[in-house]
Design a protein around this motif. Structure first.
Motif, PDB file in Angstrom:
ATOM      1  N   VAL A  89     108.542  53.549   8.812  1.00 55.52           N
ATOM      2  CA  VAL A  89     109.177  54.566   9.664  1.00 55.52           C
ATOM      3  C   VAL A  89     109.044  55.942   9.020  1.00 55.52           C
ATOM      4  O   VAL A  89     108.784  56.938   9.701  1.00 55.52           O
ATOM      5  CB  VAL A  89     110.657  54.209   9.915  1.00 55.52           C
ATOM      6  CG1 VAL A  89     111.363  55.347  10.641  1.00 55.52           C
ATOM      7  CG2 VAL A  89     110.758  52.923  10.737  1.00 55.52           C
ATOM      8  N   ARG A  90     109.207  56.001   7.700  1.00 52.77           N
ATOM      9  CA  ARG A  90     109.050  57.287   7.008  1.00 52.77           C
ATOM     10  C   ARG A  90     107.615  57.790   7.130  1.00 52.77           C
ATOM     11  O   ARG A  90     107.381  58.978   7.365  1.00 52.77           O
ATOM     12  CB  ARG A  90     109.430  57.110   5.541  1.00 52.77           C
ATOM     13  CG  ARG A  90     109.408  58.390   4.725  1.00 52.77           C
ATOM     14  CD  ARG A  90     109.854  58.134   3.298  1.00 52.77           C
ATOM     15  NE  ARG A  90     111.212  57.599   3.269  1.00 52.77           N
ATOM     16  CZ  ARG A  90     111.805  57.165   2.159  1.00 52.77           C
ATOM     17  NH1 ARG A  90     111.146  57.196   1.003  1.00 52.77           N
ATOM     18  NH2 ARG A  90     113.036  56.706   2.205  1.00 52.77           N
ATOM     19  N   LYS A  91     106.649  56.885   6.985  1.00 57.42           N
ATOM     20  CA  LYS A  91     105.246  57.269   7.125  1.00 57.42           C
ATOM     21  C   LYS A  91     104.942  57.702   8.551  1.00 57.42           C
ATOM     22  O   LYS A  91     104.199  58.668   8.767  1.00 57.42           O
ATOM     23  CB  LYS A  91     104.368  56.069   6.747  1.00 57.42           C
ATOM     24  CG  LYS A  91     102.865  56.351   6.789  1.00 57.42           C
ATOM     25  CD  LYS A  91     102.447  57.232   5.661  1.00 57.42           C
ATOM     26  CE  LYS A  91     100.935  57.415   5.637  1.00 57.42           C
ATOM     27  NZ  LYS A  91     100.481  58.320   4.554  1.00 57.42           N
TER      28      LYS A  91
ATOM     29  N   ALA B 233     101.993  47.200   9.444  1.00 53.28           N
ATOM     30  CA  ALA B 233     102.315  48.481  10.086  1.00 53.28           C
ATOM     31  C   ALA B 233     102.098  49.637   9.122  1.00 53.28           C
ATOM     32  O   ALA B 233     101.539  50.686   9.492  1.00 53.28           O
ATOM     33  CB  ALA B 233     103.759  48.456  10.577  1.00 53.28           C
ATOM     34  N   LEU B 234     102.536  49.467   7.880  1.00 52.35           N
ATOM     35  CA  LEU B 234     102.353  50.528   6.884  1.00 52.35           C
ATOM     36  C   LEU B 234     100.878  50.769   6.611  1.00 52.35           C
ATOM     37  O   LEU B 234     100.438  51.919   6.490  1.00 52.35           O
ATOM     38  CB  LEU B 234     103.083  50.160   5.597  1.00 52.35           C
ATOM     39  CG  LEU B 234     103.021  51.199   4.467  1.00 52.35           C
ATOM     40  CD1 LEU B 234     103.667  52.506   4.912  1.00 52.35           C
ATOM     41  CD2 LEU B 234     103.700  50.667   3.210  1.00 52.35           C
TER      42      LEU B 234
ATOM     43  N   ARG C 208     107.003  59.055  10.712  1.00 52.89           N
ATOM     44  CA  ARG C 208     107.591  60.372  10.949  1.00 52.89           C
ATOM     45  C   ARG C 208     106.756  61.475  10.315  1.00 52.89           C
ATOM     46  O   ARG C 208     106.555  62.535  10.915  1.00 52.89           O
ATOM     47  CB  ARG C 208     109.014  60.416  10.408  1.00 52.89           C
ATOM     48  CG  ARG C 208     110.001  59.612  11.257  1.00 52.89           C
ATOM     49  CD  ARG C 208     111.367  59.545  10.622  1.00 52.89           C
ATOM     50  NE  ARG C 208     112.320  58.847  11.484  1.00 52.89           N
ATOM     51  CZ  ARG C 208     113.529  58.472  11.115  1.00 52.89           C
ATOM     52  NH1 ARG C 208     113.939  58.718   9.856  1.00 52.89           N
ATOM     53  NH2 ARG C 208     114.332  57.854  11.956  1.00 52.89           N
ATOM     54  N   SER C 209     106.260  61.244   9.111  1.00 54.65           N
ATOM     55  CA  SER C 209     105.451  62.273   8.443  1.00 54.65           C
ATOM     56  C   SER C 209     104.085  62.402   9.102  1.00 54.65           C
ATOM     57  O   SER C 209     103.521  63.502   9.185  1.00 54.65           O
ATOM     58  CB  SER C 209     105.288  61.936   6.965  1.00 54.65           C
ATOM     59  OG  SER C 209     104.570  60.717   6.794  1.00 54.65           O
ATOM     60  N   ALA C 210     103.539  61.294   9.612  1.00 52.57           N
ATOM     61  CA  ALA C 210     102.221  61.319  10.247  1.00 52.57           C
ATOM     62  C   ALA C 210     102.252  61.993  11.594  1.00 52.57           C
ATOM     63  O   ALA C 210     101.231  62.515  12.059  1.00 52.57           O
ATOM     64  CB  ALA C 210     101.676  59.908  10.386  1.00 52.57           C
ATOM     65  N   THR C 211     103.403  61.966  12.251  1.00 54.32           N
ATOM     66  CA  THR C 211     103.504  62.557  13.597  1.00 54.32           C
ATOM     67  C   THR C 211     104.322  63.839  13.612  1.00 54.32           C
ATOM     68  O   THR C 211     104.682  64.341  14.670  1.00 54.32           O
ATOM     69  CB  THR C 211     104.151  61.553  14.567  1.00 54.32           C
ATOM     70  OG1 THR C 211     105.461  61.206  14.086  1.00 54.32           O
ATOM     71  CG2 THR C 211     103.306  60.303  14.693  1.00 54.32           C
ATOM     72  N   ALA C 212     104.632  64.350  12.439  1.00 50.34           N
ATOM     73  CA  ALA C 212     105.437  65.580  12.361  1.00 50.34           C
ATOM     74  C   ALA C 212     104.629  66.797  12.812  1.00 50.34           C
ATOM     75  O   ALA C 212     103.429  66.837  12.649  1.00 50.34           O
ATOM     76  CB  ALA C 212     105.939  65.768  10.941  1.00 50.34           C
TER      77      ALA C 212
END
Length: 281
Positions: A273-275, A177-178, A277-281
């Motif tokens: 999940v952090r990635k 996923a990452l 959120r940053s990718a879809t921010a």
């Protein structure tokens, strides 16, 4: 998309944990429906492990010394734990490619417009991959029985071994996923998901006895999380391949496999999940 639009009806805040679970199951259902409509995804996923079983069993079986014998039947029982573990870890590439494809097609942007937990998109995808992995393991076990693999313990231990395999497979899908979130195309995700898996699976005790490796390579193999799962399965299946290593993972493979898998899930789910959120921010 009907399974996805069900999430749009979730408007009340409710309990965050309950909503996250419900959203994850909705996304998982969506991915399972998609897989059922593209059966070649499952079929092609079965071909490679079956080829490995046949090739390693009959081509290399008579040349491998396991426990002081080159009996092909002994090697087949030694081999299968490694093939099972390799199969579940190779699901990493599919998970990464699937998430990268969703990102590439803009499907993730549609998910963002829905009142759903952010982590549910990734959790749902990994749960769907887990179901596909379980189906693959079932078929592979049947093939293994046909070529002569047998277990020599009770049903609880055998089921425990398959449980460890599924947990390890689920952990590795979070690595996928990452990777899928970190690349731009599904093709790059597939390549990125496979290139590191070959040294992980081959510098291990999956296909050969690690005691026959050079000292530094044996040390790497004995502490490899993949090796811990393989050794745990051999112990629980009652198959040949008792380790003579003093390394803690080889002396306590079941606990080592559990700890490695949980640690990988915690670390890579957090990073994914952090990635996301940053990718879809």
């Amino acid at each position: 998309m009907s399974a996805v639009t069900d999430a749009a009806r979730i408007t009340a805040p409710g309990n965050p944990v309950t909503q996250s679970i419900r959203d994850s199951l909705v996304v998982a259902k969506r991915n399972l429906i998609r897989m059922s409509r593209i059966p070649e995804m499952v079929i092609f996923g079965l071909i490679q492990p079956i080829m490995f079983v046949v090739l390693f069993s009959y081509v290399f079986g008579g040349s491998m010394n396991i426990g002081g014998t080159t009996d092909p039947a002994v090697y087949r029982e030694f081999l299968m734990a490694g093939i099972f573990a390799q199969t579940v870890t190779f699901a990493t590439a599919g998970a990464g490619a699937g998430i990268a494809d969703d990102m590439h097609k803009g499907l993730i942007d549609r998910f963002r417009s829905l009142p759903m937990a952010r982590g549910a998109v990734l959790t749902g995808r990994t749960l769907a991959d887990l179901v596909q992995t379980a189906l693959t393991l079932l078929v592979l076990a049947v093939v293994a029985l046909l070529v002569g693999w047998r277990t020599h313990t009770n049903a609880v231990e055998v089921l425990g071994a398959f449980g460890l395999l599924l947990l390890a497979g689920y952990a590795f899908t979070w690595i996928g996923a990452l990777i899928g979130l970190s690349v731009r195309t599904p093709e790059a995700a597939t390549s990125g998901g496979l290139i590191w898996l070959f040294p992980v699976t081959f510098i291990s005790n999956a296909f050969v006895d690690s005691s026959r490796m050079t000292p530094w390579l044996r040390h790497v193999a004995d502490w490899n999380p993949f090796s811990a799962t393989v050794q745990a399965c051999r112990v629980l299946f009652g198959n040949p391949g008792v380790s003579t290593s003093d390394a803690w993972p080889m002396q306590h493979p079941v606990w080592a496999s559990l700890l490695y898998s949980i640690l990988i899930i915690v670390i890579f789910r957090t990073l994914s999940v952090r990635k996301y959120r940053s990718a879809t921010a």
